[in-house]
Design a protein around this motif. Structure first.
Motif, PDB file in Angstrom:
ATOM      1  N   ARG A  69     -31.120 -15.190 -11.805  1.00 40.69           N
ATOM      2  CA  ARG A  69     -31.374 -16.405 -12.564  1.00 40.69           C
ATOM      3  C   ARG A  69     -32.545 -17.220 -12.021  1.00 40.69           C
ATOM      4  O   ARG A  69     -33.165 -17.979 -12.743  1.00 40.69           O
ATOM      5  CB  ARG A  69     -30.105 -17.265 -12.574  1.00 40.69           C
ATOM      6  CG  ARG A  69     -28.967 -16.633 -13.360  1.00 40.69           C
ATOM      7  CD  ARG A  69     -27.656 -17.367 -13.065  1.00 40.69           C
ATOM      8  NE  ARG A  69     -26.578 -16.900 -13.905  1.00 40.69           N
ATOM      9  CZ  ARG A  69     -25.916 -15.768 -13.718  1.00 40.69           C
ATOM     10  NH1 ARG A  69     -26.254 -14.975 -12.718  1.00 40.69           N
ATOM     11  NH2 ARG A  69     -24.935 -15.416 -14.521  1.00 40.69           N
ATOM     12  N   SER A  70     -32.844 -17.084 -10.725  1.00 39.88           N
ATOM     13  CA  SER A  70     -33.847 -17.942 -10.111  1.00 39.88           C
ATOM     14  C   SER A  70     -35.282 -17.562 -10.471  1.00 39.88           C
ATOM     15  O   SER A  70     -36.194 -18.347 -10.262  1.00 39.88           O
ATOM     16  CB  SER A  70     -33.692 -17.921  -8.589  1.00 39.88           C
ATOM     17  OG  SER A  70     -33.858 -16.602  -8.109  1.00 39.88           O
ATOM     18  N   VAL A  73     -24.964  -2.541  -1.215  1.00 45.03           N
ATOM     19  CA  VAL A  73     -25.110  -3.561  -0.176  1.00 45.03           C
ATOM     20  C   VAL A  73     -26.526  -3.636   0.379  1.00 45.03           C
ATOM     21  O   VAL A  73     -26.889  -4.643   1.015  1.00 45.03           O
ATOM     22  CB  VAL A  73     -24.109  -3.320   0.976  1.00 45.03           C
ATOM     23  CG1 VAL A  73     -22.687  -3.533   0.493  1.00 45.03           C
ATOM     24  CG2 VAL A  73     -24.281  -1.920   1.571  1.00 45.03           C
ATOM     25  N   ASN A  74     -27.345  -2.607   0.169  1.00 42.67           N
ATOM     26  CA  ASN A  74     -28.719  -2.628   0.668  1.00 42.67           C
ATOM     27  C   ASN A  74     -29.684  -3.335  -0.279  1.00 42.67           C
ATOM     28  O   ASN A  74     -30.866  -3.501   0.055  1.00 42.67           O
ATOM     29  CB  ASN A  74     -29.227  -1.203   0.909  1.00 42.67           C
ATOM     30  CG  ASN A  74     -28.451  -0.481   1.983  1.00 42.67           C
ATOM     31  OD1 ASN A  74     -27.863  -1.107   2.865  1.00 42.67           O
ATOM     32  ND2 ASN A  74     -28.442   0.847   1.921  1.00 42.67           N
ATOM     33  N   ASP A  75     -29.221  -3.717  -1.459  1.00 42.25           N
ATOM     34  CA  ASP A  75     -30.098  -4.356  -2.430  1.00 42.25           C
ATOM     35  C   ASP A  75     -30.524  -5.743  -1.948  1.00 42.25           C
ATOM     36  O   ASP A  75     -29.749  -6.469  -1.326  1.00 42.25           O
ATOM     37  CB  ASP A  75     -29.378  -4.477  -3.772  1.00 42.25           C
ATOM     38  CG  ASP A  75     -30.334  -4.754  -4.914  1.00 42.25           C
ATOM     39  OD1 ASP A  75     -30.738  -3.803  -5.605  1.00 42.25           O
ATOM     40  OD2 ASP A  75     -30.686  -5.943  -5.113  1.00 42.25           O
ATOM     41  N   SER A  76     -31.758  -6.117  -2.255  1.00 43.01           N
ATOM     42  CA  SER A  76     -32.267  -7.423  -1.839  1.00 43.01           C
ATOM     43  C   SER A  76     -31.387  -8.563  -2.339  1.00 43.01           C
ATOM     44  O   SER A  76     -31.172  -9.556  -1.644  1.00 43.01           O
ATOM     45  CB  SER A  76     -33.700  -7.621  -2.362  1.00 43.01           C
ATOM     46  OG  SER A  76     -34.584  -6.658  -1.844  1.00 43.01           O
ATOM     47  N   TRP A  77     -30.878  -8.430  -3.558  1.00 44.76           N
ATOM     48  CA  TRP A  77     -30.068  -9.510  -4.120  1.00 44.76           C
ATOM     49  C   TRP A  77     -28.761  -9.703  -3.369  1.00 44.76           C
ATOM     50  O   TRP A  77     -28.211 -10.795  -3.340  1.00 44.76           O
ATOM     51  CB  TRP A  77     -29.789  -9.242  -5.596  1.00 44.76           C
ATOM     52  CG  TRP A  77     -31.019  -9.286  -6.447  1.00 44.76           C
ATOM     53  CD1 TRP A  77     -32.241  -9.776  -6.086  1.00 44.76           C
ATOM     54  CD2 TRP A  77     -31.156  -8.814  -7.782  1.00 44.76           C
ATOM     55  NE1 TRP A  77     -33.131  -9.634  -7.120  1.00 44.76           N
ATOM     56  CE2 TRP A  77     -32.497  -9.048  -8.170  1.00 44.76           C
ATOM     57  CE3 TRP A  77     -30.290  -8.213  -8.678  1.00 44.76           C
ATOM     58  CZ2 TRP A  77     -32.973  -8.712  -9.427  1.00 44.76           C
ATOM     59  CZ3 TRP A  77     -30.758  -7.870  -9.937  1.00 44.76           C
ATOM     60  CH2 TRP A  77     -32.092  -8.115 -10.312  1.00 44.76           C
ATOM     61  N   ALA A  78     -28.245  -8.623  -2.779  1.00 40.95           N
ATOM     62  CA  ALA A  78     -26.997  -8.720  -2.024  1.00 40.95           C
ATOM     63  C   ALA A  78     -27.168  -9.585  -0.778  1.00 40.95           C
ATOM     64  O   ALA A  78     -26.178 -10.064  -0.211  1.00 40.95           O
ATOM     65  CB  ALA A  78     -26.509  -7.331  -1.627  1.00 40.95           C
ATOM     66  N   ARG A  79     -28.409  -9.787  -0.357  1.00 40.68           N
ATOM     67  CA  ARG A  79     -28.681 -10.592   0.828  1.00 40.68           C
ATOM     68  C   ARG A  79     -29.117 -12.007   0.474  1.00 40.68           C
ATOM     69  O   ARG A  79     -29.622 -12.739   1.329  1.00 40.68           O
ATOM     70  CB  ARG A  79     -29.742  -9.897   1.686  1.00 40.68           C
ATOM     71  CG  ARG A  79     -29.297  -8.526   2.181  1.00 40.68           C
ATOM     72  CD  ARG A  79     -30.251  -7.962   3.218  1.00 40.68           C
ATOM     73  NE  ARG A  79     -31.544  -7.609   2.651  1.00 40.68           N
ATOM     74  CZ  ARG A  79     -31.808  -6.420   2.106  1.00 40.68           C
ATOM     75  NH1 ARG A  79     -30.866  -5.486   2.030  1.00 40.68           N
ATOM     76  NH2 ARG A  79     -33.016  -6.158   1.627  1.00 40.68           N
ATOM     77  N   GLU A  80     -28.944 -12.394  -0.796  1.00 40.36           N
ATOM     78  CA  GLU A  80     -29.277 -13.753  -1.241  1.00 40.36           C
ATOM     79  C   GLU A  80     -27.989 -14.463  -1.635  1.00 40.36           C
ATOM     80  O   GLU A  80     -27.504 -14.319  -2.773  1.00 40.36           O
ATOM     81  CB  GLU A  80     -30.242 -13.708  -2.430  1.00 40.36           C
ATOM     82  CG  GLU A  80     -31.606 -13.114  -2.095  1.00 40.36           C
ATOM     83  CD  GLU A  80     -32.571 -13.190  -3.269  1.00 40.36           C
ATOM     84  OE1 GLU A  80     -32.511 -14.187  -4.022  1.00 40.36           O
ATOM     85  OE2 GLU A  80     -33.373 -12.265  -3.431  1.00 40.36           O
ATOM     86  N   PRO A  81     -27.381 -15.234  -0.729  1.00 38.61           N
ATOM     87  CA  PRO A  81     -26.085 -15.872  -1.004  1.00 38.61           C
ATOM     88  C   PRO A  81     -26.080 -16.723  -2.272  1.00 38.61           C
ATOM     89  O   PRO A  81     -25.063 -16.806  -2.958  1.00 38.61           O
ATOM     90  CB  PRO A  81     -25.851 -16.731   0.239  1.00 38.61           C
ATOM     91  CG  PRO A  81     -26.642 -16.068   1.315  1.00 38.61           C
ATOM     92  CD  PRO A  81     -27.859 -15.518   0.638  1.00 38.61           C
ATOM     93  N   ALA A  82     -27.211 -17.334  -2.594  1.00 41.68           N
ATOM     94  CA  ALA A  82     -27.251 -18.213  -3.766  1.00 41.68           C
ATOM     95  C   ALA A  82     -26.993 -17.456  -5.065  1.00 41.68           C
ATOM     96  O   ALA A  82     -26.522 -18.042  -6.048  1.00 41.68           O
ATOM     97  CB  ALA A  82     -28.607 -18.913  -3.850  1.00 41.68           C
ATOM     98  N   LEU A  83     -27.264 -16.149  -5.084  1.00 44.50           N
ATOM     99  CA  LEU A  83     -27.043 -15.359  -6.302  1.00 44.50           C
ATOM    100  C   LEU A  83     -25.572 -15.043  -6.516  1.00 44.50           C
ATOM    101  O   LEU A  83     -25.137 -14.801  -7.644  1.00 44.50           O
ATOM    102  CB  LEU A  83     -27.852 -14.063  -6.249  1.00 44.50           C
ATOM    103  CG  LEU A  83     -29.370 -14.219  -6.268  1.00 44.50           C
ATOM    104  CD1 LEU A  83     -30.038 -12.855  -6.182  1.00 44.50           C
ATOM    105  CD2 LEU A  83     -29.824 -14.949  -7.526  1.00 44.50           C
ATOM    106  N   ASN A  84     -24.794 -14.991  -5.426  1.00 46.17           N
ATOM    107  CA  ASN A  84     -23.339 -14.782  -5.513  1.00 46.17           C
ATOM    108  C   ASN A  84     -22.991 -13.521  -6.302  1.00 46.17           C
ATOM    109  O   ASN A  84     -22.122 -13.525  -7.172  1.00 46.17           O
ATOM    110  CB  ASN A  84     -22.671 -16.013  -6.155  1.00 46.17           C
ATOM    111  CG  ASN A  84     -21.186 -16.091  -5.824  1.00 46.17           C
ATOM    112  OD1 ASN A  84     -20.736 -15.621  -4.783  1.00 46.17           O
ATOM    113  ND2 ASN A  84     -20.417 -16.684  -6.722  1.00 46.17           N
TER     114      ASN A  84
END
Length: 211
Positions: free
Chosen positions: A16-17, A152-163
């Protein structure tokens, strides 16, 4: 379990960001349906009713193909912009039913085919178990699920704001225990988004028949 070494390139929906969903849907206009959709339809050929659920439908890229194959399509998305966009394109078709709803709020009809393409990982982790149950329970024995699951290796998985909901390969395999997997693909590689932004893709794609 089929061979897990296969790597394929696809372009899941954006977070979304990065830009508005409406802008993203406009970017995808004219894109073809996925080959996976054709494979899923072929596997579901023996089902008595042609009912498809498009879970997290986005811009509805798979809807025209499903309709061309005689399916009544129930599409939903938590983003109001997605449903607005799909109504503009498919709202006059009585065989397409559109609803703005989350994975857990939507009341899934009994279906012979469920597509959850590039969408299910946007379900918050706290809601994923309920969403997964709702999706899988609407399928009878022999019903077909085509799904992408974030790794779990995806970049989005390491962005807490994306949940987002992200899983290891073992966790995805456990979720798919009630299914016979017909196609299994793994993507774990650097790439770019549709907006040209660099990111690491890691996701699992399965087409499977419910036992």
């Amino acid at each position: 379990m089929p061979d897990t070494s296969k790597v394929t390139r696809t372009s899941p929906a954006p977070p979304r960001s990065h830009e508005s969903w409406r802008d993203f849907y406009a970017r995808t206009e004219g894109f073809p349906h996925r080959d996976l959709t054709e494979q899923a339809v072929a596997l579901a050929a023996g089902q008595p009713a042609k009912i498809a659920v498009d879970a997290g439908c986005g811009s509805g890229l798979d809807i025209p193909y499903l309709r061309s194959q005689g399916y009544t399509v129930y599409s939903y998305d938590a983003e109001a912009a997605a449903i607005e966009y799909c109504r503009e394109r498919y709202g006059d078709d009585p065989g397409v039913h559109l609803q703005c709803a989350s994975f857990v709020d939507y009341r899934h009809p009994r279906a012979s085919l469920v597509l959850a393409h590039r969408s299910l990982f946007f379900c918050p982790p706290s809601q994923f178990a309920a969403a997964w149950e709702a999706i899988t329970e609407c399928l009878p024995a022999g019903g077909v699920l085509s799904v992408d699951m974030l790794g779990v290796n995806d970049s989005w998985a390491r962005e807490p704001a994306l949940n987002v909901s992200a899983f290891t390969q073992r966790e995805v395999e456990q979720l798919l225990v009630p299914f016979d997997i017909q196609l299994w693909q793994i993507t774990d590689e650097p790439g770019t988004t549709l907006q040209g932004l660099a990111k690491h893709w890691h996701f699992f794609t399965a087409v499977a028949c419910k036992r």
